[in-house]
Write a protein that holds these residues in place. Structure first.
Motif, short mmCIF file in Angstrom:
data_model
loop_
_atom_site.label_atom_id
_atom_site.label_comp_id
_atom_site.label_asym_id
_atom_site.label_seq_id
_atom_site.Cartn_x
_atom_site.Cartn_y
_atom_site.Cartn_z
N THR A 40 0.61 -1.61 -0.06
CA THR A 40 0.22 0.11 -0.10
C THR A 40 0.91 1.09 -0.44
N THR A 41 0.46 2.01 -0.98
CA THR A 41 1.04 3.72 -0.49
C THR A 41 0.36 4.63 0.00
N VAL A 42 1.15 5.33 1.12
CA VAL A 42 1.40 5.99 2.47
C VAL A 42 2.00 7.55 1.91
N PRO A 43 0.74 8.11 1.04
CA PRO A 43 0.91 9.73 0.53
C PRO A 43 1.71 10.52 1.48
N ASP A 44 2.51 11.60 0.63
CA ASP A 44 3.20 12.49 1.42
C ASP A 44 2.79 13.40 2.53
N LEU A 45 2.86 13.79 3.70
CA LEU A 45 2.24 14.49 4.43
C LEU A 45 3.33 15.62 4.20
N VAL A 46 2.04 17.00 3.50
CA VAL A 46 2.07 17.68 3.55
C VAL A 46 2.38 18.81 4.04
N ALA A 47 2.98 19.67 4.78
CA ALA A 47 2.33 21.05 5.63
C ALA A 47 2.44 22.40 4.65
#
Length: 210
Positions: A40-47
């Motif tokens: 499973t791909t986990v999307p980047d967490l972007v501030a």
């Protein structure tokens, strides 16, 4: 105790806590859900505005199952971020707003979830550098912090790199190399990790005010 520091972005007044059972315990994925999360791909967490971009190796199965980076609540990253002064308390992986409000984003060399980091091969690590460079160019963090020596040394071909600030940059960002917070990294205990992460914390946000 956490005190405000120069350069700290304001935190939200309140953020929703992690999903919990009736007895108050955080809900964890089942074994079946973890196994189903392989790949499973986990999307980047972007501030909205990134000061520090944390870069891990790849997501765990719990991250794949929940969608949260460093998704195992017992991962040492969470107490270390608190002890180093990045967060006002130990966070649960689901409290993403608490991270992004402080200018912290999270990505990985490799986006697919596995049970162990050694399931990722060298070519995947090297291929992840180009994607990482594109992300850095887009969000323009002040610092990229790599959590683990081996992946950084491999990906960037810096065989002698040591923990701390690196002489190179990645696009507009300075590079900081940090110890892997995994409990498998027995060379670093919590006080050692907090000290190493705290050096980046001070470089990125300034000293903690007394």
């Amino acid at each position: 105790m956490f005190d405000a520091v120069d350069g700290d972005p304001p935190g939200p007044a309140a953020t929703p806590g992690p999903p919990r059972r009736a007895d108050g315990r955080p809900i964890r994925p089942t074994r079946e859900q973890l196994l189903a999360a392989y790949g499973t791909t986990v999307p980047d967490l972007v501030a909205p505005r990134t000061t520090v971009l944390l870069c891990g190796i790849n997501p765990s199965l719990e991250s794949g199952a929940t969608g949260f980076h460093f998704g195992t609540p017992s991962n040492r990253l969470w107490p270390v971020l608190h002890l180093a002064g990045f967060t006002p308390r130990r966070l649960h992986p689901s409290e993403t707003d608490e991270l992004t409000s402080r200018g912290i984003s999270i990505t990985n060399f490799v986006t697919r979830s596995t049970a162990r980091a050694d399931e990722i091969d060298d070519d995947e690590i090297r291929a992840g550098v180009a994607r990482l460079a594109e992300l850095v160019e887009r969000i323009e963090p002040a610092w990229v912090a790599f959590l683990g020596l081996a992946a950084y040394r491999l990906g960037f071909r810096r065989r002698t790199a040591r923990v701390g600030r690196q002489p190179e940059t990645l696009g507009p960002a300075g590079i900081w190399l940090l110890p892997n917070p995994s409990g498998l990294n027995a060379h670093y205990q919590l006080p050692d990790l907090a000290g190493a992460y705290g050096e980046l914390r001070e470089a990125a946000y300034g000293p903690i005010r007394p």
